[in-house]
Enzyme design. Structure first.
Site, PDB file in Angstrom:
ATOM      1  N   LYS A  13       1.929 -34.155  25.779  1.00  0.00           N
ATOM      2  CA  LYS A  13       1.702 -32.776  26.246  1.00  0.00           C
ATOM      3  C   LYS A  13       0.392 -32.217  25.693  1.00  0.00           C
ATOM      4  CE  LYS A  13       5.497 -31.024  24.454  1.00  0.00           C
ATOM      5  NZ  LYS A  13       6.023 -32.199  23.727  1.00  0.00           N
ATOM      6  N   ARG A  88      11.391 -24.286  24.501  1.00  0.00           N
ATOM      7  CA  ARG A  88      12.037 -25.482  23.949  1.00  0.00           C
ATOM      8  C   ARG A  88      13.547 -25.404  24.054  1.00  0.00           C
ATOM      9  NH1 ARG A  88       7.606 -27.911  20.937  1.00  0.00           N
ATOM     10  NH2 ARG A  88       8.243 -29.440  19.493  1.00  0.00           N
ATOM     11  N   ARG A 127       0.955 -41.953  14.915  1.00  0.00           N
ATOM     12  CA  ARG A 127       0.005 -40.891  15.279  1.00  0.00           C
ATOM     13  C   ARG A 127      -0.735 -40.353  14.059  1.00  0.00           C
ATOM     14  NH1 ARG A 127       1.890 -35.823  18.879  1.00  0.00           N
ATOM     15  NH2 ARG A 127       3.198 -35.292  17.084  1.00  0.00           N
ATOM     16  N   ARG A 160       0.844 -35.982  10.339  1.00  0.00           N
ATOM     17  CA  ARG A 160       1.665 -34.772  10.238  1.00  0.00           C
ATOM     18  C   ARG A 160       2.933 -35.084   9.453  1.00  0.00           C
ATOM     19  NH1 ARG A 160       2.197 -32.426  16.299  1.00  0.00           N
ATOM     20  NH2 ARG A 160       4.280 -32.062  15.483  1.00  0.00           N
ATOM     21  N   ARG A 171      13.716 -34.793  15.447  1.00  0.00           N
ATOM     22  CA  ARG A 171      12.987 -34.083  16.508  1.00  0.00           C
ATOM     23  C   ARG A 171      13.403 -34.587  17.882  1.00  0.00           C
ATOM     24  NH1 ARG A 171       7.189 -35.325  15.062  1.00  0.00           N
ATOM     25  NH2 ARG A 171       6.561 -33.883  16.712  1.00  0.00           N
TER      26      ARG A 171
END
Ligand code: AMP
Length: 219
Positions: A13, A88, A127, A160, A171
């Site tokens: 996204k 969300r 990531r 992160r 998540r």
């Protein structure tokens, strides 16, 4: 054009939102980015949000909704906006709908970027993100030229906290339980389009812009 990008964490996204924001000249509103900036700057909102973010849980709706509504009221959103990471859950979606209505606006399209769970875990766990410009890398699939340094702005890249293995699972569960019902919510309104999120980034961008063009033709 008021657009929502839906999809699990790691679906792309943020990456797609950035490109679309440039090509349509409308802002990308990433609630994750706004929250992280608040955490970094140790604002009261950031201090409140942090405990939820570290666990991979959703930050309470009232906090996030007010943040988004303030942002949408700004002048640069007059011609449209791209929501990335919001709504969300169903409550956020319905408050958004009511608020937009009060402003004489509406959501034109919700694009869902589809990626299977195994691939999401692979993407999230590798990531790395630039602290300054937010550019996204992957340790194996898309490493920066110089280890630990952003190709675009030379700043430090980091992992992160919520991309650590133990938080990723939480998540993804939150996504399945709280966010996936939005697919039905926007489908029922005829506003949902699903895009295959596997493959080259520009091919996915093209699929999204085609869906937007098709949506505009049908207006
Ligand atoms: P993201 O960068 O979109 O993956 O968001 C990172 C974290 O910020 C999420 O795991 C949540 O803790 C929080 N967050 C972002 N957007 C929202 C939202 N719309 N509602 C609640 N929490 C959010």
């Amino acid at each position: 054009m008021n657009l929502i990008l839906l999809g699990a964490p790691g679906a792309g996204k943020g990456t797609q939102g950035k490109t679309l924001s440039e090509s349509y000249s409308i802002p990308q509103i990433s609630t994750g980015d706004i929250l992280r900036a608040n955490v970094r700057n140790k604002t009261p909102l950031g201090q409140k949000a942090r405990e939820y973010m570290d666990k991979g849980a959703l930050v309470p709706d009232d906090v996030v909704v007010n943040m988004v509504v303030d942002r949408i009221r700004q002048d640069d959103c007059l011609n449209g906006f791209i929501l990335d990471g919001f709504p969300r859950n169903l409550n956020q979606a319905s408050v958004l709908e009511t608020t937009l209505k009060g402003m004489g606006k509406k959501i034109d399209l919700a694009i869902g970027i589809d990626v299977e769970k195994k691939e999401l875990v692979r993407r999230l766990s590798g990531r790395r993100v630039c602290r300054k410009c937010g550019a996204s890398y992957h340790v194996i699939f898309n490493p920066p030229v110089n280890i630990g340094m952003c190709d675009k702005c030379g700043s430090e890249i980091y992992q992160r906290d919520d991309d650590k293995e133990e938080t990723i699972e939480a998540r993804l569960n939150v996504y399945e339980q709280e966010t996936m019902p939005l697919i039905e919510f926007y489908s029922a309104k005829g506003l949902y389009r699903s895009i295959d999120g596997i493959g080259p980034v520009d091919k996915i961008t093209k699929a999204i812009t085609d869906a937007i063009a098709e949506g505009n033709d049908n207006l």
